[in-house]
Scaffold this motif. Structure first.
Motif, PDB file in Angstrom:
ATOM      1  N   ILE A 197      32.565  37.079  40.434  1.00 31.88           N
ATOM      2  CA  ILE A 197      33.813  36.752  39.749  1.00 31.88           C
ATOM      3  C   ILE A 197      33.945  35.240  39.884  1.00 31.88           C
ATOM      4  O   ILE A 197      33.888  34.701  40.968  1.00 31.88           O
ATOM      5  CB  ILE A 197      35.035  37.445  40.391  1.00 31.88           C
ATOM      6  N   GLY A 198      34.139  34.558  38.769  1.00 32.12           N
ATOM      7  CA  GLY A 198      34.301  33.112  38.825  1.00 32.12           C
ATOM      8  C   GLY A 198      33.049  32.411  38.345  1.00 32.12           C
ATOM      9  O   GLY A 198      32.188  33.021  37.742  1.00 32.12           O
ATOM     10  N   PRO A 199      32.952  31.119  38.591  1.00 33.10           N
ATOM     11  CA  PRO A 199      33.713  30.323  39.546  1.00 33.10           C
ATOM     12  C   PRO A 199      35.081  29.901  39.008  1.00 33.10           C
ATOM     13  O   PRO A 199      35.292  29.795  37.805  1.00 33.10           O
ATOM     14  CB  PRO A 199      32.832  29.104  39.770  1.00 33.10           C
ATOM     15  N   PHE A 200      35.990  29.673  39.950  1.00 32.74           N
ATOM     16  CA  PHE A 200      37.325  29.187  39.665  1.00 32.74           C
ATOM     17  C   PHE A 200      37.549  27.923  40.473  1.00 32.74           C
ATOM     18  O   PHE A 200      36.986  27.756  41.551  1.00 32.74           O
ATOM     19  CB  PHE A 200      38.389  30.221  40.048  1.00 32.74           C
ATOM     20  N   ARG A 201      38.399  27.058  39.979  1.00 38.74           N
ATOM     21  CA  ARG A 201      38.726  25.812  40.676  1.00 38.74           C
ATOM     22  C   ARG A 201      40.069  25.997  41.375  1.00 38.74           C
ATOM     23  O   ARG A 201      41.060  26.401  40.761  1.00 38.74           O
ATOM     24  CB  ARG A 201      38.793  24.667  39.687  1.00 38.74           C
ATOM     25  N   TYR A 202      40.087  25.708  42.682  1.00 42.48           N
ATOM     26  CA  TYR A 202      41.288  25.859  43.506  1.00 42.48           C
ATOM     27  C   TYR A 202      41.607  24.557  44.221  1.00 42.48           C
ATOM     28  O   TYR A 202      40.699  23.790  44.563  1.00 42.48           O
ATOM     29  CB  TYR A 202      41.080  26.937  44.580  1.00 42.48           C
ATOM     30  N   SER A 203      42.878  24.374  44.503  1.00 43.84           N
ATOM     31  CA  SER A 203      43.318  23.278  45.350  1.00 43.84           C
ATOM     32  C   SER A 203      42.917  23.585  46.788  1.00 43.84           C
ATOM     33  O   SER A 203      42.883  24.747  47.191  1.00 43.84           O
ATOM     34  CB  SER A 203      44.838  23.149  45.253  1.00 43.84           C
ATOM     35  N   SER A 204      42.649  22.564  47.577  1.00 47.06           N
ATOM     36  CA  SER A 204      42.336  22.763  48.994  1.00 47.06           C
ATOM     37  C   SER A 204      43.511  23.365  49.746  1.00 47.06           C
ATOM     38  O   SER A 204      43.349  23.919  50.827  1.00 47.06           O
ATOM     39  CB  SER A 204      41.949  21.428  49.640  1.00 47.06           C
ATOM     40  N   ALA A 205      44.714  23.277  49.165  1.00 47.70           N
ATOM     41  CA  ALA A 205      45.916  23.816  49.802  1.00 47.70           C
ATOM     42  C   ALA A 205      46.149  25.293  49.470  1.00 47.70           C
ATOM     43  O   ALA A 205      47.028  25.926  50.050  1.00 47.70           O
ATOM     44  CB  ALA A 205      47.138  23.009  49.384  1.00 47.70           C
ATOM     45  N   ALA A 206      45.363  25.872  48.555  1.00 45.22           N
ATOM     46  CA  ALA A 206      45.511  27.294  48.210  1.00 45.22           C
ATOM     47  C   ALA A 206      45.158  28.150  49.418  1.00 45.22           C
ATOM     48  O   ALA A 206      44.230  27.836  50.165  1.00 45.22           O
ATOM     49  CB  ALA A 206      44.609  27.647  47.029  1.00 45.22           C
ATOM     50  N   THR A 207      45.896  29.240  49.614  1.00 43.65           N
ATOM     51  CA  THR A 207      45.643  30.105  50.766  1.00 43.65           C
ATOM     52  C   THR A 207      44.628  31.198  50.426  1.00 43.65           C
ATOM     53  O   THR A 207      44.407  31.519  49.250  1.00 43.65           O
ATOM     54  CB  THR A 207      46.929  30.780  51.263  1.00 43.65           C
ATOM     55  N   VAL A 208      44.042  31.763  51.460  1.00 45.49           N
ATOM     56  CA  VAL A 208      43.106  32.866  51.301  1.00 45.49           C
ATOM     57  C   VAL A 208      43.808  34.039  50.613  1.00 45.49           C
ATOM     58  O   VAL A 208      43.222  34.708  49.760  1.00 45.49           O
ATOM     59  CB  VAL A 208      42.504  33.279  52.667  1.00 45.49           C
ATOM     60  N   ASP A 209      45.073  34.274  50.940  1.00 46.82           N
ATOM     61  CA  ASP A 209      45.828  35.348  50.297  1.00 46.82           C
ATOM     62  C   ASP A 209      45.906  35.133  48.784  1.00 46.82           C
ATOM     63  O   ASP A 209      45.787  36.082  48.014  1.00 46.82           O
ATOM     64  CB  ASP A 209      47.230  35.450  50.903  1.00 46.82           C
ATOM     65  N   MET A 210      46.072  33.894  48.350  1.00 42.55           N
ATOM     66  CA  MET A 210      46.104  33.598  46.907  1.00 42.55           C
ATOM     67  C   MET A 210      44.755  33.929  46.261  1.00 42.55           C
ATOM     68  O   MET A 210      44.713  34.458  45.142  1.00 42.55           O
ATOM     69  CB  MET A 210      46.461  32.131  46.684  1.00 42.55           C
ATOM     70  N   LEU A 211      43.668  33.632  46.963  1.00 42.54           N
ATOM     71  CA  LEU A 211      42.338  33.955  46.439  1.00 42.54           C
ATOM     72  C   LEU A 211      42.171  35.459  46.282  1.00 42.54           C
ATOM     73  O   LEU A 211      41.652  35.948  45.272  1.00 42.54           O
ATOM     74  CB  LEU A 211      41.247  33.420  47.369  1.00 42.54           C
ATOM     75  N   LYS A 212      42.624  36.209  47.292  1.00 46.40           N
ATOM     76  CA  LYS A 212      42.511  37.676  47.257  1.00 46.40           C
ATOM     77  C   LYS A 212      43.314  38.262  46.098  1.00 46.40           C
ATOM     78  O   LYS A 212      42.859  39.200  45.428  1.00 46.40           O
ATOM     79  CB  LYS A 212      42.991  38.276  48.575  1.00 46.40           C
ATOM     80  N   GLN A 213      44.498  37.728  45.846  1.00 47.47           N
ATOM     81  CA  GLN A 213      45.306  38.216  44.726  1.00 47.47           C
ATOM     82  C   GLN A 213      44.594  37.965  43.399  1.00 47.47           C
ATOM     83  O   GLN A 213      44.625  38.810  42.495  1.00 47.47           O
ATOM     84  CB  GLN A 213      46.679  37.559  44.760  1.00 47.47           C
ATOM     85  N   ARG A 214      43.932  36.824  43.280  1.00 45.92           N
ATOM     86  CA  ARG A 214      43.177  36.519  42.059  1.00 45.92           C
ATOM     87  C   ARG A 214      42.013  37.492  41.896  1.00 45.92           C
ATOM     88  O   ARG A 214      41.718  37.957  40.790  1.00 45.92           O
ATOM     89  CB  ARG A 214      42.660  35.073  42.126  1.00 45.92           C
ATOM     90  N   ILE A 215      41.337  37.811  42.994  1.00 52.87           N
ATOM     91  CA  ILE A 215      40.211  38.752  42.950  1.00 52.87           C
ATOM     92  C   ILE A 215      40.676  40.113  42.455  1.00 52.87           C
ATOM     93  O   ILE A 215      40.047  40.718  41.586  1.00 52.87           O
ATOM     94  CB  ILE A 215      39.554  38.873  44.340  1.00 52.87           C
ATOM     95  N   VAL A 216      41.798  40.608  42.988  1.00 55.92           N
ATOM     96  CA  VAL A 216      42.314  41.919  42.579  1.00 55.92           C
ATOM     97  C   VAL A 216      42.680  41.902  41.098  1.00 55.92           C
ATOM     98  O   VAL A 216      42.345  42.828  40.361  1.00 55.92           O
ATOM     99  CB  VAL A 216      43.524  42.328  43.453  1.00 55.92           C
ATOM    100  N   SER A 217      43.326  40.828  40.638  1.00 57.49           N
ATOM    101  CA  SER A 217      43.749  40.781  39.228  1.00 57.49           C
ATOM    102  C   SER A 217      42.569  40.615  38.267  1.00 57.49           C
ATOM    103  O   SER A 217      42.630  41.081  37.131  1.00 57.49           O
ATOM    104  CB  SER A 217      44.777  39.670  39.009  1.00 57.49           C
TER     105      SER A 217
END
Length: 118
Positions: A19-39
Motif C-alpha cells: 500500500i503506498g508509498p505515501f508522503r507523511y510529515s515527521s510529526a504524523a503518529t503511528v496511529d495516523m498511519l494505521k488509520q490510513r492502512i485500514v481505510s
C-alpha cells in the motif's frame, strides 16, 4: 513545511503486496498511519483489519507504538536520498468473548473457538 520534514512510507502486506508509498510529515503518529492502512486496505484480501487496533506496524525489526511519531521511528543510521521507508503490516484480529463465555478468533476464512474462561 520543509521538504526534509516529509517522509515517504510504503506498507508491505502479508502477501508481499504494498500500500503506498505515501508522503507523511515527521510529526504524523503511528496511529495516523494505521488509520490510513485500514481505510486504503485492498479489497478482496483474505485478512482484513476492522480497525486500527488490529494493525501492528514493524519498522527496523521493532513494533511501533501508536503514540510515536514518524520522526521518532526513523532508522538512526540515516535515510537514503529519495528512498522510501518500508514498514511491514501485521493484522492481529481482536480476541472477542462470546455471550456463552467462549472465545472466538477469526483469521481470514478460518475460525477458532475455545472454552477457556477468563
Amino acid at each position: 513545511m520543509p521538504e526534509e520534514d516529509l517522509v515517504d512510507i510504503k506498507f508491505r502486506l502479508y502477501d508481499g503486496s504494498d500500500i503506498g508509498p505515501f508522503r507523511y510529515s515527521s510529526a504524523a503518529t503511528v496511529d495516523m498511519l494505521k488509520q490510513r492502512i485500514v481505510s486504503d486496505w485492498p479489497k478482496g484480501k483474505t485478512v482484513q483489519p476492522k480497525s486500527a487496533n488490529e494493525v501492528k506496524l514493524i519498522s527496523s525489526g521493532k513494533i511501533l507504538e501508536n503514540n510515536k511519531t514518524v520522526g521518532q521511528c526513523k532508522a538512526p543510521f540515516g535515510d537514503i536520498a529519495g528512498g522510501v521507508i518500508i514498514m511491514h503490516v501485521v493484522v492481529q484480529p481482536s480476541l472477542a468473548k462470546s455471550k456463552a463465555g467462549k472465545f472466538h478468533l477469526s483469521i481470514g476464512n478460518a475460525s477458532f473457538f475455545s472454552d477457556i474462561d477468563m
